[in-house]
Design a protein around this motif. Structure first.
Motif, short mmCIF file in Angstrom:
data_model
loop_
_atom_site.label_atom_id
_atom_site.label_comp_id
_atom_site.label_asym_id
_atom_site.label_seq_id
_atom_site.Cartn_x
_atom_site.Cartn_y
_atom_site.Cartn_z
N GLU A 179 35.86 50.83 40.36
CA GLU A 179 35.92 50.95 39.14
C GLU A 179 35.04 49.69 38.29
OE1 GLU A 179 39.73 51.79 37.73
OE2 GLU A 179 40.11 53.24 39.31
N GLU A 180 33.92 49.97 37.79
CA GLU A 180 33.12 49.01 37.20
C GLU A 180 32.88 47.83 38.40
OE1 GLU A 180 34.80 47.73 33.51
OE2 GLU A 180 34.50 49.66 32.54
N ASP A 181 33.49 46.74 38.17
CA ASP A 181 33.03 45.77 39.18
C ASP A 181 34.30 45.35 40.07
OD1 ASP A 181 30.25 45.22 38.62
OD2 ASP A 181 30.69 44.18 36.97
N GLU A 182 35.07 46.09 40.37
CA GLU A 182 36.42 45.84 40.82
C GLU A 182 36.64 47.18 42.06
OE1 GLU A 182 40.82 43.96 39.97
OE2 GLU A 182 39.82 44.96 38.30
N ILE A 183 37.42 46.75 43.00
CA ILE A 183 37.78 47.67 44.10
C ILE A 183 39.29 47.95 44.11
CG2 ILE A 183 37.77 48.39 46.28
CD1 ILE A 183 34.84 48.25 45.44
N PHE A 184 39.65 49.20 44.16
CA PHE A 184 41.02 49.40 44.00
C PHE A 184 41.68 50.16 45.29
CE2 PHE A 184 40.39 48.74 39.64
CZ PHE A 184 41.57 48.07 39.11
N ALA A 185 42.74 49.86 45.88
CA ALA A 185 43.05 50.62 47.19
C ALA A 185 44.48 51.47 46.81
CB ALA A 185 43.51 49.65 48.18
N TYR A 186 44.09 52.80 47.20
CA TYR A 186 45.19 53.67 47.09
C TYR A 186 45.94 54.27 48.23
CZ TYR A 186 42.95 54.53 42.51
OH TYR A 186 42.05 54.25 41.25
N GLY A 187 47.06 54.72 48.14
CA GLY A 187 47.83 55.12 49.21
C GLY A 187 47.29 56.62 49.49
N THR A 188 47.39 57.17 50.65
CA THR A 188 47.27 58.56 50.78
C THR A 188 48.11 59.19 51.89
OG1 THR A 188 45.76 58.32 53.09
CG2 THR A 188 44.58 57.78 51.02
N PRO A 189 48.15 60.47 52.06
CA PRO A 189 49.04 60.88 53.26
C PRO A 189 48.95 60.73 54.43
CG PRO A 189 48.39 62.57 51.13
CD PRO A 189 47.41 61.34 51.17
N TRP A 190 47.74 60.37 54.51
CA TRP A 190 47.11 59.99 56.01
C TRP A 190 47.26 58.64 56.32
CZ3 TRP A 190 44.58 62.68 52.10
CH2 TRP A 190 44.49 63.96 52.39
#
Length: 238
Positions: free
Chosen positions: A133-144
């Motif tokens: 997202e623009e100049d940043e990285i985000f981590a997200y949970g997933t079902p896996w």
């Protein structure tokens, strides 16, 4: 045919499949919002997964693998890639640990949870999504989220990636991501047979290495290893 929708990495995906297993597995990500895209899993997809599986699996589980594969192949269009690793969050910031199978990644993240207790949230213990997202990285949970089913349906800014290796002594150092480019790229889900997808995945990965600090760490199974990794990465931010 069964239908349900999940929301992962801020995208709503409508899933059409045959077995209840997938719905139950993804229950923490179920939503009623309008979908961004749809996928359908059929018997050919299940057979494709069966041919690739190293162990005998139920059709329901193979269907879940097919859902995971189809979503992961589409997500680069939304600046998002699936990365094999474990993301922990502390003080609202995410740190990703990755290692060759059998090295002790899950053990190290478990020790973080034991040491910091409720201060640490396991975002995902196996296959988080990473999104630019623009100049940043985000981590997200997933079902896996691995055999221990450890994940949280949350989003955190990613602040470091740490490659673990076994050692008697605990040490950590910041390195140039180019030094470990092949290894890290192999932790990303990518499909080389589709040119557009392959190029987009590579672009996201290259930007990831430019934005996120990369560390290499030798560690043993101890709380001292936790302190070493914490101070080595969080100390760099201060």
């Amino acid at each position: 045919m069964k239908e349900f929708k999940i929301k992962v990495a801020e995208k709503v995906i409508k899933i059409s499949c045959s077995y209840d297993f997938s719905y139950i597995y993804c229950k923490d990500y179920i939503t009623a919002e309008i979908e961004d895209f749809s996928i359908t899993v059929n018997s050919k997809d299940i057979e494709f997964e069966r041919e690739r599986a190293t162990l005998e699996c139920s059709d329901g589980y193979l269907e879940l693998l097919a859902i995971h594969r189809k979503i992961s192949e589409i997500m680069p269009k939304y600046n998002t890639i699936l990365f094999h690793g474990s993301v922990l969050a502390i003080d609202g910031k995410g740190y990703l640990f990755t290692a060759p199978s059998g090295t002790g990644k899950s053990t190290h993240t478990r020790l973080w949870k034991e040491y910091f207790k409720d201060e640490v949230i396991v975002v995902n213990d196996d296959k988080p999504f990473l999104k630019i997202e623009e100049d940043e990285i985000f981590a997200y949970g997933t079902p896996w989220d691995g055999k221990h089913r450890l994940s949280s349906n949350i989003k955190v800014p990613l602040k470091g990636i740490c490659i673990l290796s076994q050692d008697r002594e605990n040490w950590i150092k910041k390195i140039d991501g180019k030094m470990v480019y092949p290894y890290l790229y192999n932790q990303v889900y990518h499909i080389l047979s589709e040119r557009e997808n392959a190029i987009k995945t590579l672009q996201i990965f290259d930007k990831l290495l430019k934005i996120i600090p990369i560390y290499k760490m030798g560690c043993n199974i101890s709380y001292d290893a936790v302190k070493t990794s914490y101070l080595g990465m969080i100390g760099d931010e201060k």
